[in-house]
Design a protein around this motif. Sequence first.
Motif, PDB file in Angstrom:
ATOM      1  N   PHE A 111      18.806  22.429 -57.177  1.00 46.64           N
ATOM      2  CA  PHE A 111      18.227  23.515 -56.386  1.00 46.64           C
ATOM      3  C   PHE A 111      17.552  22.945 -55.150  1.00 46.64           C
ATOM      4  O   PHE A 111      16.767  21.999 -55.239  1.00 46.64           O
ATOM      5  CB  PHE A 111      17.209  24.278 -57.226  1.00 46.64           C
ATOM      6  CG  PHE A 111      16.532  25.414 -56.504  1.00 46.64           C
ATOM      7  CD1 PHE A 111      17.266  26.397 -55.873  1.00 46.64           C
ATOM      8  CD2 PHE A 111      15.145  25.508 -56.480  1.00 46.64           C
ATOM      9  CE1 PHE A 111      16.647  27.458 -55.219  1.00 46.64           C
ATOM     10  CE2 PHE A 111      14.517  26.562 -55.828  1.00 46.64           C
ATOM     11  CZ  PHE A 111      15.266  27.541 -55.197  1.00 46.64           C
ATOM     12  N   LEU A 112      17.848  23.548 -53.997  1.00 47.79           N
ATOM     13  CA  LEU A 112      17.259  23.115 -52.730  1.00 47.79           C
ATOM     14  C   LEU A 112      16.408  24.234 -52.165  1.00 47.79           C
ATOM     15  O   LEU A 112      16.889  25.353 -51.955  1.00 47.79           O
ATOM     16  CB  LEU A 112      18.368  22.758 -51.728  1.00 47.79           C
ATOM     17  CG  LEU A 112      19.418  21.748 -52.195  1.00 47.79           C
ATOM     18  CD1 LEU A 112      20.443  21.495 -51.089  1.00 47.79           C
ATOM     19  CD2 LEU A 112      18.751  20.444 -52.611  1.00 47.79           C
ATOM     20  N   SER A 113      15.142  23.941 -51.912  1.00 45.96           N
ATOM     21  CA  SER A 113      14.213  24.936 -51.390  1.00 45.96           C
ATOM     22  C   SER A 113      13.117  24.257 -50.598  1.00 45.96           C
ATOM     23  O   SER A 113      12.836  23.065 -50.806  1.00 45.96           O
ATOM     24  CB  SER A 113      13.594  25.758 -52.533  1.00 45.96           C
ATOM     25  OG  SER A 113      12.590  26.634 -52.054  1.00 45.96           O
ATOM     26  N   ALA A 155      15.391  19.311 -55.060  1.00 42.29           N
ATOM     27  CA  ALA A 155      15.021  18.529 -53.881  1.00 42.29           C
ATOM     28  C   ALA A 155      14.378  19.496 -52.893  1.00 42.29           C
ATOM     29  O   ALA A 155      14.865  20.616 -52.703  1.00 42.29           O
ATOM     30  CB  ALA A 155      16.232  17.847 -53.250  1.00 42.29           C
ATOM     31  N   GLY A 156      13.281  19.054 -52.282  1.00 43.85           N
ATOM     32  CA  GLY A 156      12.579  19.900 -51.336  1.00 43.85           C
ATOM     33  C   GLY A 156      13.003  19.610 -49.911  1.00 43.85           C
ATOM     34  O   GLY A 156      13.276  18.462 -49.553  1.00 43.85           O
ATOM     35  N   LEU A 185      10.332  25.138 -56.511  1.00 45.25           N
ATOM     36  CA  LEU A 185      10.800  23.881 -57.097  1.00 45.25           C
ATOM     37  C   LEU A 185      10.155  23.650 -58.457  1.00 45.25           C
ATOM     38  O   LEU A 185      10.805  23.172 -59.394  1.00 45.25           O
ATOM     39  CB  LEU A 185      10.482  22.719 -56.148  1.00 45.25           C
ATOM     40  CG  LEU A 185      11.144  22.772 -54.768  1.00 45.25           C
ATOM     41  CD1 LEU A 185      10.663  21.609 -53.911  1.00 45.25           C
ATOM     42  CD2 LEU A 185      12.668  22.764 -54.877  1.00 45.25           C
ATOM     43  N   ASP A 186       8.878  24.007 -58.581  1.00 46.75           N
ATOM     44  CA  ASP A 186       8.178  23.892 -59.867  1.00 46.75           C
ATOM     45  C   ASP A 186       8.875  24.739 -60.928  1.00 46.75           C
ATOM     46  O   ASP A 186       9.097  24.279 -62.061  1.00 46.75           O
ATOM     47  CB  ASP A 186       6.727  24.363 -59.740  1.00 46.75           C
ATOM     48  CG  ASP A 186       5.851  23.420 -58.928  1.00 46.75           C
ATOM     49  OD1 ASP A 186       6.260  22.267 -58.698  1.00 46.75           O
ATOM     50  OD2 ASP A 186       4.743  23.849 -58.534  1.00 46.75           O
ATOM     51  N   VAL A 214      13.170  15.870 -48.393  1.00 46.21           N
ATOM     52  CA  VAL A 214      13.999  15.339 -47.307  1.00 46.21           C
ATOM     53  C   VAL A 214      13.872  16.288 -46.108  1.00 46.21           C
ATOM     54  O   VAL A 214      13.376  17.406 -46.237  1.00 46.21           O
ATOM     55  CB  VAL A 214      15.475  15.213 -47.723  1.00 46.21           C
ATOM     56  CG1 VAL A 214      15.616  14.229 -48.879  1.00 46.21           C
ATOM     57  CG2 VAL A 214      16.051  16.580 -48.099  1.00 46.21           C
ATOM     58  N   GLU A 215      14.359  15.831 -44.953  1.00 45.89           N
ATOM     59  CA  GLU A 215      14.276  16.670 -43.754  1.00 45.89           C
ATOM     60  C   GLU A 215      15.554  17.434 -43.464  1.00 45.89           C
ATOM     61  O   GLU A 215      15.509  18.472 -42.790  1.00 45.89           O
ATOM     62  CB  GLU A 215      13.897  15.819 -42.535  1.00 45.89           C
ATOM     63  CG  GLU A 215      12.467  15.321 -42.547  1.00 45.89           C
ATOM     64  CD  GLU A 215      12.043  14.746 -41.208  1.00 45.89           C
ATOM     65  OE1 GLU A 215      12.889  14.665 -40.287  1.00 45.89           O
ATOM     66  OE2 GLU A 215      10.863  14.378 -41.083  1.00 45.89           O
TER      67      GLU A 215
END
Length: 230
Positions: free
Chosen positions: A181-183, A200-201, A189-190, A218-219
């Motif tokens: 999951f990407l958010s 991954a944030g 994310l929690d 990550v950016e």
Amino acid sequence: MIDAVVVDIEGTTSPTAAVREDLYGYTRQRLPEWLAENGSTNAAPVLAATRELAGRPDAGPEEVAAILREWLDTDVKAEPLKTAQGLICAEGFRGGALHGEFFPDVPPALAAWHAAGLALYVYSSGSVRNQRDWFAFARGGSLSELISGYFDLSTAGGKRESSSYDKIAGAIGIPAERILFLSDHPDELDAATAAGWRVAGLARPGEPNPPRPPHHWVETFADIDPTRRL
């Protein structure tokens, strides 16, 4: 190994400003007229649900529009608002007034992951109708052929509740530990982590949600390789 990637939209695939200024702005402008014109058809469920949620059973279209605008301005995740936004913005997308806006790293990454055999899904608080249009009418060309499915508040539940991620995993038929999951939102994310998902944030410059431990941040999507063993 990862079999599926689920992406958020606002702040993750797309600039928050584009969502709030374009979609929210278009919705806000069109709400009163749309409710008045469609009170006996598409807008009827929106009127009824808004009256019930707001505790205003006798509210007319003008008052309902004011309530929905207030919810929009304060980012209330109410289903009648999301339904109205989806229907209103559908007109804007098809009329050329609206386009899905994406960070430049997103389309090539999604294409590469799709080509590698990963199933791609979208989970956003915006309605499924809005999500589909955002990807189908993306500026620069449709991305909808890359996406296997969409989830929103009505189909999955709140994004800060772990049960929502359990529901999505069950719907797509992939074990939780094989979903990434990407958010950009730490609380989301929690919740996904609590459901056993990998996460991954996205900490993109200029976006409003600051990163928070213990998640990996990550950016850009270019910094993520879900095809490698995690």
